[in-house]
Enzyme design. Structure first.
Site, PDB file in Angstrom:
ATOM      1  N   LYS A   1     -38.249  15.166  -8.471  1.00  0.00           N
ATOM      2  CA  LYS A   1     -39.226  15.514  -7.429  1.00  0.00           C
ATOM      3  C   LYS A   1     -39.920  16.856  -7.721  1.00  0.00           C
ATOM      4  O   LYS A   1     -39.451  17.640  -8.555  1.00  0.00           O
ATOM      5  CB  LYS A   1     -38.516  15.542  -6.071  1.00  0.00           C
ATOM      6  CG  LYS A   1     -37.901  14.193  -5.705  1.00  0.00           C
ATOM      7  CD  LYS A   1     -37.331  14.216  -4.293  1.00  0.00           C
ATOM      8  CE  LYS A   1     -36.696  12.876  -3.947  1.00  0.00           C
ATOM      9  NZ  LYS A   1     -36.222  12.829  -2.561  1.00  0.00           N
TER      10      LYS A   1
ATOM     11  N   TYR B   1     -42.205   4.831  -0.470  1.00  0.00           N
ATOM     12  CA  TYR B   1     -41.291   5.118   0.643  1.00  0.00           C
ATOM     13  C   TYR B   1     -41.554   4.231   1.865  1.00  0.00           C
ATOM     14  O   TYR B   1     -41.193   4.618   2.985  1.00  0.00           O
ATOM     15  CB  TYR B   1     -41.387   6.598   1.022  1.00  0.00           C
ATOM     16  CG  TYR B   1     -40.641   7.519   0.063  1.00  0.00           C
ATOM     17  CD1 TYR B   1     -39.277   7.343  -0.185  1.00  0.00           C
ATOM     18  CD2 TYR B   1     -41.286   8.572  -0.583  1.00  0.00           C
ATOM     19  CE1 TYR B   1     -38.583   8.181  -1.058  1.00  0.00           C
ATOM     20  CE2 TYR B   1     -40.590   9.417  -1.454  1.00  0.00           C
ATOM     21  CZ  TYR B   1     -39.240   9.209  -1.681  1.00  0.00           C
ATOM     22  OH  TYR B   1     -38.549  10.035  -2.538  1.00  0.00           O
TER      23      TYR B   1
ATOM     24  N   PHE C   1     -39.305  11.712   9.463  1.00  0.00           N
ATOM     25  CA  PHE C   1     -39.609  12.579   8.317  1.00  0.00           C
ATOM     26  C   PHE C   1     -40.587  11.938   7.318  1.00  0.00           C
ATOM     27  O   PHE C   1     -40.882  12.531   6.283  1.00  0.00           O
ATOM     28  CB  PHE C   1     -38.310  12.973   7.597  1.00  0.00           C
ATOM     29  CG  PHE C   1     -37.473  11.808   7.118  1.00  0.00           C
ATOM     30  CD1 PHE C   1     -37.745  11.170   5.921  1.00  0.00           C
ATOM     31  CD2 PHE C   1     -36.404  11.354   7.882  1.00  0.00           C
ATOM     32  CE1 PHE C   1     -36.975  10.102   5.475  1.00  0.00           C
ATOM     33  CE2 PHE C   1     -35.613  10.292   7.445  1.00  0.00           C
ATOM     34  CZ  PHE C   1     -35.912   9.661   6.236  1.00  0.00           C
TER      35      PHE C   1
ATOM     36  N   ARG D   1     -26.492   6.623  -9.352  1.00  0.00           N
ATOM     37  CA  ARG D   1     -26.269   7.086  -7.978  1.00  0.00           C
ATOM     38  C   ARG D   1     -25.066   8.037  -7.922  1.00  0.00           C
ATOM     39  O   ARG D   1     -25.053   8.990  -7.164  1.00  0.00           O
ATOM     40  CB  ARG D   1     -26.107   5.912  -7.012  1.00  0.00           C
ATOM     41  CG  ARG D   1     -27.450   5.225  -6.745  1.00  0.00           C
ATOM     42  CD  ARG D   1     -27.359   4.087  -5.784  1.00  0.00           C
ATOM     43  NE  ARG D   1     -27.119   4.505  -4.408  1.00  0.00           N
ATOM     44  CZ  ARG D   1     -28.029   5.061  -3.618  1.00  0.00           C
ATOM     45  NH1 ARG D   1     -29.236   5.293  -4.079  1.00  0.00           N
ATOM     46  NH2 ARG D   1     -27.728   5.381  -2.373  1.00  0.00           N
TER      47      ARG D   1
ATOM     48  N   THR E   1     -27.440  11.923  -0.712  1.00  0.00           N
ATOM     49  CA  THR E   1     -28.816  12.324  -0.356  1.00  0.00           C
ATOM     50  C   THR E   1     -28.885  13.770   0.118  1.00  0.00           C
ATOM     51  O   THR E   1     -29.780  14.513  -0.262  1.00  0.00           O
ATOM     52  CB  THR E   1     -29.354  11.396   0.768  1.00  0.00           C
ATOM     53  OG1 THR E   1     -29.256  10.049   0.318  1.00  0.00           O
ATOM     54  CG2 THR E   1     -30.802  11.706   1.089  1.00  0.00           C
TER      55      THR E   1
ATOM     56  N   ARG F   1     -27.590  16.593  -7.273  1.00  0.00           N
ATOM     57  CA  ARG F   1     -27.960  17.165  -5.963  1.00  0.00           C
ATOM     58  C   ARG F   1     -26.950  18.205  -5.500  1.00  0.00           C
ATOM     59  O   ARG F   1     -27.304  19.193  -4.867  1.00  0.00           O
ATOM     60  CB  ARG F   1     -28.089  16.043  -4.930  1.00  0.00           C
ATOM     61  CG  ARG F   1     -29.363  15.212  -5.115  1.00  0.00           C
ATOM     62  CD  ARG F   1     -29.312  14.001  -4.228  1.00  0.00           C
ATOM     63  NE  ARG F   1     -30.547  13.243  -4.195  1.00  0.00           N
ATOM     64  CZ  ARG F   1     -30.625  11.980  -3.795  1.00  0.00           C
ATOM     65  NH1 ARG F   1     -29.527  11.348  -3.413  1.00  0.00           N
ATOM     66  NH2 ARG F   1     -31.776  11.355  -3.780  1.00  0.00           N
TER      67      ARG F   1
ATOM     68  N   ASN G   1     -34.271  17.626  -2.544  1.00  0.00           N
ATOM     69  CA  ASN G   1     -32.987  17.156  -3.091  1.00  0.00           C
ATOM     70  C   ASN G   1     -33.109  16.694  -4.543  1.00  0.00           C
ATOM     71  O   ASN G   1     -32.358  15.857  -5.014  1.00  0.00           O
ATOM     72  CB  ASN G   1     -32.359  16.082  -2.178  1.00  0.00           C
ATOM     73  CG  ASN G   1     -33.145  14.796  -2.137  1.00  0.00           C
ATOM     74  OD1 ASN G   1     -34.280  14.724  -2.629  1.00  0.00           O
ATOM     75  ND2 ASN G   1     -32.569  13.757  -1.565  1.00  0.00           N
TER      76      ASN G   1
ATOM     77  N   HIS H   1     -34.963  11.285  -6.909  1.00  0.00           N
ATOM     78  CA  HIS H   1     -34.807   9.999  -6.219  1.00  0.00           C
ATOM     79  C   HIS H   1     -34.296   8.980  -7.231  1.00  0.00           C
ATOM     80  O   HIS H   1     -34.732   8.980  -8.383  1.00  0.00           O
ATOM     81  CB  HIS H   1     -36.156   9.513  -5.669  1.00  0.00           C
ATOM     82  CG  HIS H   1     -36.145   8.061  -5.310  1.00  0.00           C
ATOM     83  ND1 HIS H   1     -35.699   7.602  -4.082  1.00  0.00           N
ATOM     84  CD2 HIS H   1     -36.464   6.954  -6.032  1.00  0.00           C
ATOM     85  CE1 HIS H   1     -35.773   6.272  -4.073  1.00  0.00           C
ATOM     86  NE2 HIS H   1     -36.234   5.862  -5.239  1.00  0.00           N
TER      87      HIS H   1
ATOM     88  N   GLU I   1     -39.609  -0.623  -7.610  1.00  0.00           N
ATOM     89  CA  GLU I   1     -40.083   0.737  -7.889  1.00  0.00           C
ATOM     90  C   GLU I   1     -40.581   0.873  -9.329  1.00  0.00           C
ATOM     91  O   GLU I   1     -41.579   1.550  -9.576  1.00  0.00           O
ATOM     92  CB  GLU I   1     -38.969   1.750  -7.566  1.00  0.00           C
ATOM     93  CG  GLU I   1     -38.696   1.791  -6.057  1.00  0.00           C
ATOM     94  CD  GLU I   1     -37.460   2.570  -5.646  1.00  0.00           C
ATOM     95  OE1 GLU I   1     -36.782   3.157  -6.522  1.00  0.00           O
ATOM     96  OE2 GLU I   1     -37.170   2.597  -4.430  1.00  0.00           O
TER      97      GLU I   1
HETATM   98  P1  CMP Z   1     -34.750   9.755  -1.597  1.00  0.00           P
HETATM   99  O1  CMP Z   1     -33.613   9.273  -2.404  1.00  0.00           O
HETATM  100  O2  CMP Z   1     -35.993  10.140  -2.305  1.00  0.00           O
HETATM  101  O3  CMP Z   1     -35.099   8.651  -0.503  1.00  0.00           O
HETATM  102  C1  CMP Z   1     -35.657   8.959   0.733  1.00  0.00           C
HETATM  103  C2  CMP Z   1     -35.776  10.435   0.929  1.00  0.00           C
HETATM  104  O4  CMP Z   1     -36.000  10.835   2.257  1.00  0.00           O
HETATM  105  C3  CMP Z   1     -34.457  11.090   0.573  1.00  0.00           C
HETATM  106  O5  CMP Z   1     -34.268  11.049  -0.807  1.00  0.00           O
HETATM  107  C4  CMP Z   1     -34.635  12.474   1.174  1.00  0.00           C
HETATM  108  O6  CMP Z   1     -35.259  13.372   0.291  1.00  0.00           O
HETATM  109  C5  CMP Z   1     -35.564  12.190   2.331  1.00  0.00           C
HETATM  110  N1  CMP Z   1     -34.892  12.350   3.625  1.00  0.00           N
HETATM  111  C6  CMP Z   1     -33.880  11.635   4.107  1.00  0.00           C
HETATM  112  N2  CMP Z   1     -33.549  12.073   5.337  1.00  0.00           N
HETATM  113  C7  CMP Z   1     -34.390  13.098   5.611  1.00  0.00           C
HETATM  114  C8  CMP Z   1     -34.533  13.971   6.723  1.00  0.00           C
HETATM  115  N3  CMP Z   1     -33.751  13.859   7.813  1.00  0.00           N
HETATM  116  N4  CMP Z   1     -35.492  14.929   6.648  1.00  0.00           N
HETATM  117  C9  CMP Z   1     -36.290  15.033   5.563  1.00  0.00           C
HETATM  118  N5  CMP Z   1     -36.194  14.231   4.472  1.00  0.00           N
HETATM  119  C10 CMP Z   1     -35.241  13.283   4.517  1.00  0.00           C
END
Ligand code: CMP
Length: 143
Positions: A9, A49, A57, A85, A91, A102, A112, A115, A126
């Site tokens: 990211k 997404y 969010f 993973r 996450t 992470r 984070n 992805h 994807e």
């Molecule tokens: P990712 O694996 O990219 O998939 C969905 C993304 O949403 C996740 O990683 C986080 O970066 C983001 N995400 C999940 N929960 C929240 C939250 N509560 N606030 C902001 N971002 C979020």
């Protein structure tokens, strides 16, 4: 052999962490099939997404992912979705174990670092969203 989609990211690209992340994948014996530093537009980010469209969010997530280039990858290996993973970690970086990407580098739920597809079905979707078939390389990995 299974494939997955991984995306470093904007936060990690800006912190010069591409090499560190790719190195962890290579050390695990995973095969990089495709990679590109890429500025995603809003349409691609929204599609990527789409499953989160109802989440509070969602808009923040889309604007973050389009805030700078990402490093998009296709990685191949045995049980690669599960393996990546595990390497990536939970996450929420606060909860992600030390030793995971992470856990070691993530700052918060948004920033984070990376992805990774959460299933073989998501991986297929994807990969085709981010890459053209002609960008996927076929070669033998000597490890
Ligand atoms: P990712 O694996 O990219 O998939 C969905 C993304 O949403 C996740 O990683 C986080 O970066 C983001 N995400 C999940 N929960 C929240 C939250 N509560 N606030 C902001 N971002 C979020």
């Amino acid at each position: 052999m299974e494939r997955t989609f991984l995306m470093i990211k904007p936060d990690a690209v800006q912190r010069n962490l591409i090499g560190e992340v790719v190195s962890r994948l290579e050390r695990k014996g995973l095969k990089l099939v495709a990679a590109k530093l890429f500025q995603a537009n809003e349409e691609l980010a929204k599609e990527h997404y789409a499953e989160h469209v109802e989440k509070p969010f969602y808009n923040k997530l889309v604007s973050f992912i389009t805030s700078g280039p990402v490093f998009a990858m296709v990685v191949e290996g045995k049980n690669v979705v599960e393996v990546t993973r595990t390497i990536v970690g939970e996450t929420n970086p606060t909860k992600a174990a030390p030793g995971t990407i992470r856990g070691d580098y993530g700052i918060d739920l948004g920033r984070n670092i990376i992805h990774g597809s959460d299933s073989n079905e998501s991986a297929a979707r994807e990969i085709s969203l981010w890459f053209d078939e002609s960008e996927l390389n076929d070669y033998i990995l000597n490890d």
